[in-house]
Design a protein around this motif. Structure first.
Motif, short mmCIF file in Angstrom:
data_model
loop_
_atom_site.label_atom_id
_atom_site.label_comp_id
_atom_site.label_asym_id
_atom_site.label_seq_id
_atom_site.Cartn_x
_atom_site.Cartn_y
_atom_site.Cartn_z
N CYS A 131 0.89 -1.10 0.09
CA CYS A 131 -0.03 0.04 0.01
C CYS A 131 0.92 1.11 -0.17
O CYS A 131 1.74 1.54 0.92
N ASN A 132 0.91 2.18 -1.27
CA ASN A 132 1.57 3.14 -1.18
C ASN A 132 1.57 4.23 0.10
O ASN A 132 2.53 4.72 0.69
N ASN A 188 -1.10 -3.77 1.65
CA ASN A 188 -2.59 -3.45 1.49
C ASN A 188 -3.42 -4.19 2.39
O ASN A 188 -3.16 -5.35 2.40
N CYS A 193 -7.87 0.21 3.34
CA CYS A 193 -7.84 0.82 2.11
C CYS A 193 -9.34 1.59 1.91
O CYS A 193 -10.30 1.47 1.99
N THR A 194 -8.75 2.74 1.12
CA THR A 194 -9.86 3.90 1.13
C THR A 194 -10.39 3.97 -0.50
O THR A 194 -10.78 4.75 -0.95
N GLY A 195 -9.75 2.82 -1.25
CA GLY A 195 -10.17 2.81 -2.36
C GLY A 195 -9.67 4.11 -3.62
O GLY A 195 -8.90 4.91 -3.41
N CYS A 198 -8.58 7.57 -2.29
CA CYS A 198 -7.19 7.57 -1.82
C CYS A 198 -6.48 8.49 -2.78
O CYS A 198 -6.50 8.10 -4.03
N TYR A 207 -4.60 -2.02 -7.51
CA TYR A 207 -5.65 -1.54 -8.35
C TYR A 207 -5.16 -1.37 -9.89
O TYR A 207 -5.86 -1.82 -10.75
S1 SF4 Z 1 -5.76 2.63 -2.72
FE1 SF4 Z 1 -5.57 1.51 -0.99
S2 SF4 Z 1 -4.06 0.25 -0.80
FE2 SF4 Z 1 -3.90 1.44 -2.63
S3 SF4 Z 1 -2.44 3.13 -2.00
FE3 SF4 Z 1 -4.35 3.66 -1.63
S4 SF4 Z 1 -5.15 3.13 0.64
FE4 SF4 Z 1 -3.23 2.10 -0.13
#
Ligand code: SF4
Length: 666
Positions: A131-132, A188, A193-195, A198, A207
């Motif tokens: 997860c970045n 991740n 995760c806020t999908g 984010c 993703y």
């Molecule tokens: S979309 Fe979710 S998993 Fe991906 S970087 Fe953002 S918080 Fe992390």
């Protein structure tokens, strides 16, 4: 490319096969591989499910890749290949598939049809991607506190690789050494995760991989992720009833299904601390959430005390037939009720927060709060899933355990056939299941039964392409029955002599218990011990590398190993000319899942030994024996230090599951 002309597919397969010599250095056609290609093509064209046992050396991967890729392309379908582990997935995607595609793209059918531009994507579970946001946070502690701990340094290095495009963001390709506990901090996590909300969504490796999967012709995945998609994400590209499915290493599938539906609650891992971090975001819902949390805390601790009492001084307490006492079930149901109340309060609080947040948007605050809500709600949902299964009427194994950090309740299905019948096969209607060991006693019945497949399911057992007259299966005269109390002592003495005198350079000694392995190691003369590499002293890959180095240097080397050395280890030629099996690999009946399964079979008047223990032992024995012959010119012997292989009636059945036909008892 959509075309359903079977003769065109057959012609393309034949043309591809004739290209194999150019695509693969050292490729030689094998009759077993051709038989496999023919069977796979037939199963795909009829959209059937079928099982193929393909021993080492048959060229199993190409046996399904060539017909699978060509049929998928010509029939405009998706080929989903599922392997047992993520590392096998990478091996397939990086080596076998590119080679197959090279030969396929050069092929032409008699009427000029070709298959080109096949897109391949890899699909792994969320938790195997970074997860970045988490990685940035973990690496930034170095800037904030000028910390130079090894953990922070490895996060900084991981971030450097990722930012420079030198790492794809998946666990299996990360070259920075990182224990699992550390990886979890940057991985991740569905709960946090806020999908799409984010800020890193566009660059998020998970993703990005999901986008690739949507347009791929071939998807390479693993059993864990595929099962998760089929059970939880019905519109996933991996859960398409029109796809062609290949389950490689399919002998793992029943256990993978069982593991996928196992649940546990660790009472020491309560979310009360995370709840404190959540308080600032609760606004006027705080009081109601506090009250709900207080109720949950009381019952959580009451359940924990009950588990402690039932465990007493023991490490494990299994409920007969998987049926816990009604009072405890009722206590757990009450806990489930209160946790559901807390979850509803938190859902409401989250909604109110979102409404407030849209009117007073502060950069970063929303993401942080969403992650905190997600973290607590994720733990709550996991606990509820476990309570639901633990208190359900379903036949499952249920037990209590004491671990390093406290006590736990656990529950697991003991039989994979129910899920396979009702959920897996209705989606994976056209599946090829293959492995080097699918007929553990020389029969497919045990695997068919465990996967809920009927006796009429097509099966094919290919013979080994290797010359087994170059190898022998032996039971030395002086060994004892593996259940004899004096067996371990005799094995210690035998191994001491064997290793001191051995002429074989590369030897693998397989043990069924860590204790026995350690005792045998300790009993060796100090000088002899130096030639032994003991599982646990080094990582498996380091043991293999050291073993090969020693043999290359002209020394002898003996590996003492447990289950992880009984499967998936490839030591060809001089690196392995003797395999020693210290005891027949029967599972222990004290394993809660096996024991509960056994009780349910006995209730039905069936014999757990013949239904569970014998087939499992047969499968393991065949896998361990399979370590010896890895290439055409390999040779050597397998010594079984357990007389039951020749004295018991089932001994013959066990041998039937291997590539050996006779046992020497001398
Ligand atoms: S979309 Fe979710 S998993 Fe991906 S970087 Fe953002 S918080 Fe992390």
């Amino acid at each position: 490319m959509s075309n359903q002309n079977p003769s065109q597919i057959t012609s393309l397969i034949a043309s591809t096969y004739s290209n194999m010599r150019d695509a693969f250095k050292g490729f030689s056609p094998r009759v077993q591989q051709k038989d496999m290609i023919k069977r796979v093509s037939g199963l795909i064209s009829k959209k059937h499910i079928g099982l193929i046992e393909a021993p080492t050396g048959t060229g199993k991967s190409l046996g399904y890749l060539i017909p699978g890729i060509i049929s998928a392309a010509m029939e405009d379908r998706i080929l989903v290949i599922s392997t047992a582990t993520a590392s096998l997935q990478d091996q397939l995607a990086k080596r076998d598939i590119p080679n197959a595609l090279k030969a396929i793209s050069a092929a032409k059918s008699e009427d000029g049809a070709t298959v080109i531009g096949v897109k391949v994507a890899i699909a792994k579970g969320r938790e195997r991607h970074v997860c970045n946001v988490n990685l940035n946070a973990a690496a930034s502690t170095a800037d904030l506190f000028n910390e130079t701990t090894p953990e922070v340094r490895s996060f900084v290095e991981t971030k450097r690789l990722f930012d420079r495009g030198l790492w794809d963001g998946t666990r299996d390709t990360l070259e920075v050494s990182m224990p699992q506990s550390q990886w979890r901090k940057i991985a991740n996590n569905a709960a946090t995760c806020t999908g799409r909300n984010c800020s890193q969504f566009k660059d998020c490796p998970y993703y990005m991989a999901q986008e690739e999967i949507k347009t791929a012709r071939v998807i390479v995945t693993n059993h864990d992720y595929l099962l998760a998609c089929i059970s939880n994400i019905p519109n996933s590209p991996l859960a398409n009833p029109d796809s062609i499915y290949v389950f490689d290493e399919a002998h793992h599938l029943p256990d993978k299904i069982i593991a996928a539906f196992a649940q546990s609650i660790q009472f020491s891992a309560f979310w009360d601390k995370d709840m404190v971090d959540l308080l600032p975001w609760l606004g006027e819902d705080r009081e109601l959430v506090d009250l709900a949390q207080e109720r949950v805390t009381g019952l959580w601790r009451a359940c924990e005390r009950s588990v402690e009492t039932m465990l007493g001084d023991g490490r494990q307490h299994r409920f007969t037939l998987g049926e816990p006492p009604p009072q405890f079930v009722s206590l757990m149901r009450d806990l489930g009720g209160d946790i559901t109340g807390l979850r509803d309060q938190l859902d409401r609080a989250k909604e109110s927060f979102r409404k407030r947040e849209t009117s007073t948007r502060i950069a970063g605050v929303a993401t942080l709060a969403e992650m905190m809500f997600g973290k607590v709600l994720g733990q709550i949902n996991d606990a509820l899933a476990c309570i639901e299964d633990f208190t359900s009427e379903e036949n499952r194994a249920r037990w209590l355990a004491r671990e390093r950090f406290g006590v736990e309740v656990r529950t697991s299905p003991f039989d994979a056939s129910g899920f396979a019948k009702t959920r897996l096969w209705p989606v994976a209607k056209n599946s090829i299941l293959t492995s080097a060991t699918l007929a553990p006693l020389g029969q497919f019945d045990p695997v068919l039964r465990s996967l809920g497949l009927g006796h009429g399911t097509p099966t094919l057992r290919l013979s080994s392409p290797f010359d087994y007259s170059r190898a022998a299966l032996r039971v030395p005269k002086m060994v004892l029955d593996g259940s004899d109390p004096a067996h371990a002592k005799r094995v210690r003495a035998y191994l001491g002599d064997l290793i001191s005198d051995q002429k074989n350079a590369g030897v693998l000694v397989y043990f069924t218990s860590r204790q026995m392995m350690q005792d045998c190691y300790d009993a060796l003369e100090p000088l002899v011990r130096k030639s032994v590499l003991l599982q646990g002293d080094l990582q498996t890959s380091a043991i293999i590398a050291e073993h090969c180095n020693r043999i290359d240097a002209g020394a002898r080397s003996v590996i003492f190993g447990l289950d992880s050395f009984g499967e998936g280890i490839d030591l060809p030629g001089k690196y392995l000319t003797r395999v020693v099996i210290t005891r027949l690999p029967f599972a222990h009946m004290d394993d809660p899942i096996t024991a509960t399964h056994g009780e349910h079979l006995e209730e039905k008047g069936l014999n757990p030994f013949t239904m569970i223990l014998l087939p499992k032992a047969g499968q393991k024995l065949a896998q361990i024996c399979g370590r010896l012959m890895r290439r055409e010119d390999d040779h050597g012997d397998v010594l079984v230090l357990d007389k039951r292989l020749v004295t018991k009636r089932y001994g013959r059945q066990l041998v039937n599951g291997t590539s050996f036909t006779t046992v020497q008892h001398s």
